[in-house]
Design a protein around this motif. Structure first.
Motif, mmCIF file in Angstrom:
data_model
loop_
_atom_site.group_PDB
_atom_site.id
_atom_site.type_symbol
_atom_site.label_atom_id
_atom_site.label_comp_id
_atom_site.label_asym_id
_atom_site.label_seq_id
_atom_site.Cartn_x
_atom_site.Cartn_y
_atom_site.Cartn_z
ATOM 1 N N THR A 107 0.821 -1.219 0.000
ATOM 2 C CA THR A 107 0.000 0.000 0.000
ATOM 3 C C THR A 107 0.852 1.266 0.000
ATOM 4 O O THR A 107 0.321 2.369 -0.128
ATOM 5 C CB THR A 107 -0.919 0.036 1.227
ATOM 6 O OG1 THR A 107 -0.120 0.132 2.421
ATOM 7 C CG2 THR A 107 -1.799 -1.206 1.294
ATOM 8 N N GLY A 108 2.159 1.109 0.195
ATOM 9 C CA GLY A 108 3.045 2.260 0.271
ATOM 10 C C GLY A 108 3.398 2.658 1.689
ATOM 11 O O GLY A 108 4.210 3.554 1.905
ATOM 12 N N GLU A 109 2.773 1.975 2.670
ATOM 13 C CA GLU A 109 3.103 2.239 4.064
ATOM 14 C C GLU A 109 4.407 1.534 4.433
ATOM 15 O O GLU A 109 4.807 0.557 3.794
ATOM 16 C CB GLU A 109 1.986 1.751 4.993
ATOM 17 C CG GLU A 109 0.672 2.492 4.828
ATOM 18 C CD GLU A 109 0.759 3.934 5.284
ATOM 19 O OE1 GLU A 109 1.551 4.222 6.198
ATOM 20 O OE2 GLU A 109 0.028 4.777 4.720
ATOM 21 N N ARG A 110 5.045 2.030 5.479
ATOM 22 C CA ARG A 110 6.302 1.425 5.903
ATOM 23 C C ARG A 110 6.096 -0.028 6.338
ATOM 24 O O ARG A 110 6.881 -0.903 6.012
ATOM 25 C CB ARG A 110 6.907 2.222 7.062
ATOM 26 C CG ARG A 110 8.241 1.644 7.507
ATOM 27 C CD ARG A 110 8.816 2.340 8.712
ATOM 28 N NE ARG A 110 10.104 1.755 9.024
ATOM 29 C CZ ARG A 110 10.643 1.726 10.230
ATOM 30 N NH1 ARG A 110 10.016 2.275 11.247
ATOM 31 N NH2 ARG A 110 11.821 1.167 10.435
ATOM 32 N N SER A 111 5.023 -0.262 7.098
ATOM 33 C CA SER A 111 4.742 -1.590 7.638
ATOM 34 C C SER A 111 3.355 -2.040 7.218
ATOM 35 O O SER A 111 2.428 -1.223 7.087
ATOM 36 C CB SER A 111 4.832 -1.563 9.172
ATOM 37 O OG SER A 111 4.276 -2.736 9.740
ATOM 38 N N CYS A 112 3.185 -3.346 7.027
ATOM 39 C CA CYS A 112 1.850 -3.883 6.754
ATOM 40 C C CYS A 112 0.939 -3.730 7.978
ATOM 41 O O CYS A 112 -0.286 -3.701 7.837
ATOM 42 C CB CYS A 112 1.953 -5.357 6.368
ATOM 43 S SG CYS A 112 2.797 -5.640 4.789
ATOM 44 N N GLN A 115 -2.694 -0.453 10.643
ATOM 45 C CA GLN A 115 -4.087 -0.126 10.884
ATOM 46 C C GLN A 115 -4.485 -0.363 12.344
ATOM 47 O O GLN A 115 -4.183 -1.421 12.913
ATOM 48 C CB GLN A 115 -5.009 -0.949 9.980
ATOM 49 C CG GLN A 115 -4.790 -0.695 8.492
ATOM 50 C CD GLN A 115 -5.830 -1.367 7.637
ATOM 51 O OE1 GLN A 115 -6.914 -0.841 7.410
ATOM 52 N NE2 GLN A 115 -5.488 -2.551 7.152
ATOM 53 N N VAL A 116 -5.166 0.630 12.921
ATOM 54 C CA VAL A 116 -5.733 0.520 14.260
ATOM 55 C C VAL A 116 -7.158 1.058 14.186
ATOM 56 O O VAL A 116 -7.363 2.244 13.910
ATOM 57 C CB VAL A 116 -4.920 1.331 15.305
ATOM 58 C CG1 VAL A 116 -5.576 1.222 16.677
ATOM 59 C CG2 VAL A 116 -3.482 0.841 15.364
ATOM 60 N N ASP A 117 -8.136 0.169 14.404
ATOM 61 C CA ASP A 117 -9.550 0.570 14.339
ATOM 62 C C ASP A 117 -9.877 1.284 13.031
ATOM 63 O O ASP A 117 -10.619 2.271 12.996
ATOM 64 C CB ASP A 117 -9.912 1.477 15.522
ATOM 65 C CG ASP A 117 -9.821 0.746 16.858
ATOM 66 O OD1 ASP A 117 -10.041 -0.481 16.862
ATOM 67 O OD2 ASP A 117 -9.533 1.391 17.873
ATOM 68 N N GLY A 118 -9.297 0.776 11.947
ATOM 69 C CA GLY A 118 -9.587 1.347 10.640
ATOM 70 C C GLY A 118 -8.806 2.592 10.294
ATOM 71 O O GLY A 118 -8.900 3.113 9.183
ATOM 72 N N PRO A 123 3.337 1.715 13.114
ATOM 73 C CA PRO A 123 3.613 0.719 14.158
ATOM 74 C C PRO A 123 4.759 1.183 15.043
ATOM 75 O O PRO A 123 5.639 1.922 14.593
ATOM 76 C CB PRO A 123 3.998 -0.526 13.362
ATOM 77 C CG PRO A 123 4.569 0.015 12.090
ATOM 78 C CD PRO A 123 3.772 1.255 11.789
ATOM 79 N N PRO A 124 4.746 0.774 16.302
ATOM 80 C CA PRO A 124 5.804 1.234 17.210
ATOM 81 C C PRO A 124 7.137 0.559 16.938
ATOM 82 O O PRO A 124 7.200 -0.618 16.588
ATOM 83 C CB PRO A 124 5.266 0.822 18.589
ATOM 84 C CG PRO A 124 4.392 -0.365 18.303
ATOM 85 C CD PRO A 124 3.761 -0.079 16.981
ATOM 86 N N GLY A 125 8.195 1.334 17.080
ATOM 87 C CA GLY A 125 9.539 0.774 17.059
ATOM 88 C C GLY A 125 10.034 0.743 18.495
ATOM 89 O O GLY A 125 9.256 0.597 19.437
#
Length: 216
Positions: A107-112, A115-118, A123-125
């Protein structure tokens, strides 16, 4: 990856010990080697694991296409493998990688796992990376009540003065052998150093890379 690195990687995973499921697959969690962010989960079979070990880049098995696929073959967002581990039951893999382009998700995001509640949420490092992100947000979106913003407003004079003060307090806490005090003062020093990085537009990951190079 050098020949020595590939040899070391191959020795880290005895393929014959991996327990595949009834489809011949094993889940592989992919994690950023610098800040620990979980980037994705995919499936490997014996052949894709072997190709990963041989090439030093991740290969997976596509269940939908029923074929091997090298990560980044079309996008260019390849993953250079830095380490490979298997869990206590030998039925799951943890692959630490250098993510080229810093994008793992299609999708172009750093991580798959974004998503949180849509809603889209990074995501935390590790804790320092999370703190650094907050500091950069304060820099880019000033809030007049924020202490961090006040530091940015003062520029180098204010930021560097605080680093000097916190460094001295770390020294004093160490001389007093005050373990809780040492932890607190080092936390303060880390925070003000991160503000300096953000002020000068230096990415925390650049520091991690320096530490990784020096570890070698």
């Amino acid at each position: 990856m050098s020949t020595n690195d590939l040899s070391s990687l191959s020795r880290s995973i005895p393929i014959e010990k991996i327990r595949y499921d009834d489809r011949g697959l094993v889940p592989a969690i992919v994690q950023d080697y610098l800040d620990g962010t979980v980037l994705m989960m995919a499936w490997m079979n014996r052949e894709s694991l072997q190709k990963t070990l041989e090439t030093g880049q991740t290969w997976f098995w596509s269940r939908s296409r029923a074929q091997l696929w090298p990560k980044g073959a079309t996008s260019g967002h390849i993953q250079n493998v830095k380490g490979l581990r298997y869990d206590c039951d030998s039925d799951a893999l943890l692959v630490t990688v250098e993510q080229i382009g810093d994008i793992a998700c299609h999708t172009g995001e750093r991580s798959c796992f974004h998503q949180v509640d849509g809603e889209i949420s990074a995501p935390p490092g590790d804790m320092l990376s999370q703190l650094f992100d907050v500091i950069c947000d304060r820099r880019d979106n000033p809030n007049e009540t924020s202490y961090t913003c006040k530091l940015f407003e003062g520029g180098d004079n204010k930021i560097l003065k605080k680093i000097g003060e916190e460094s001295a307090e770390v020294v004093m806490a160490c001389k007093d052998d005050d373990k809780d005090g040492i932890a607190g003062e080092v936390a303060d020093l880390f925070y003000h150093a991160l503000v300096a990085l953000a002020h000068h537009q230096v990415d925390l990951r650049a520091v991690y890379r320096k530490l990784g190079d020096r570890r070698k």
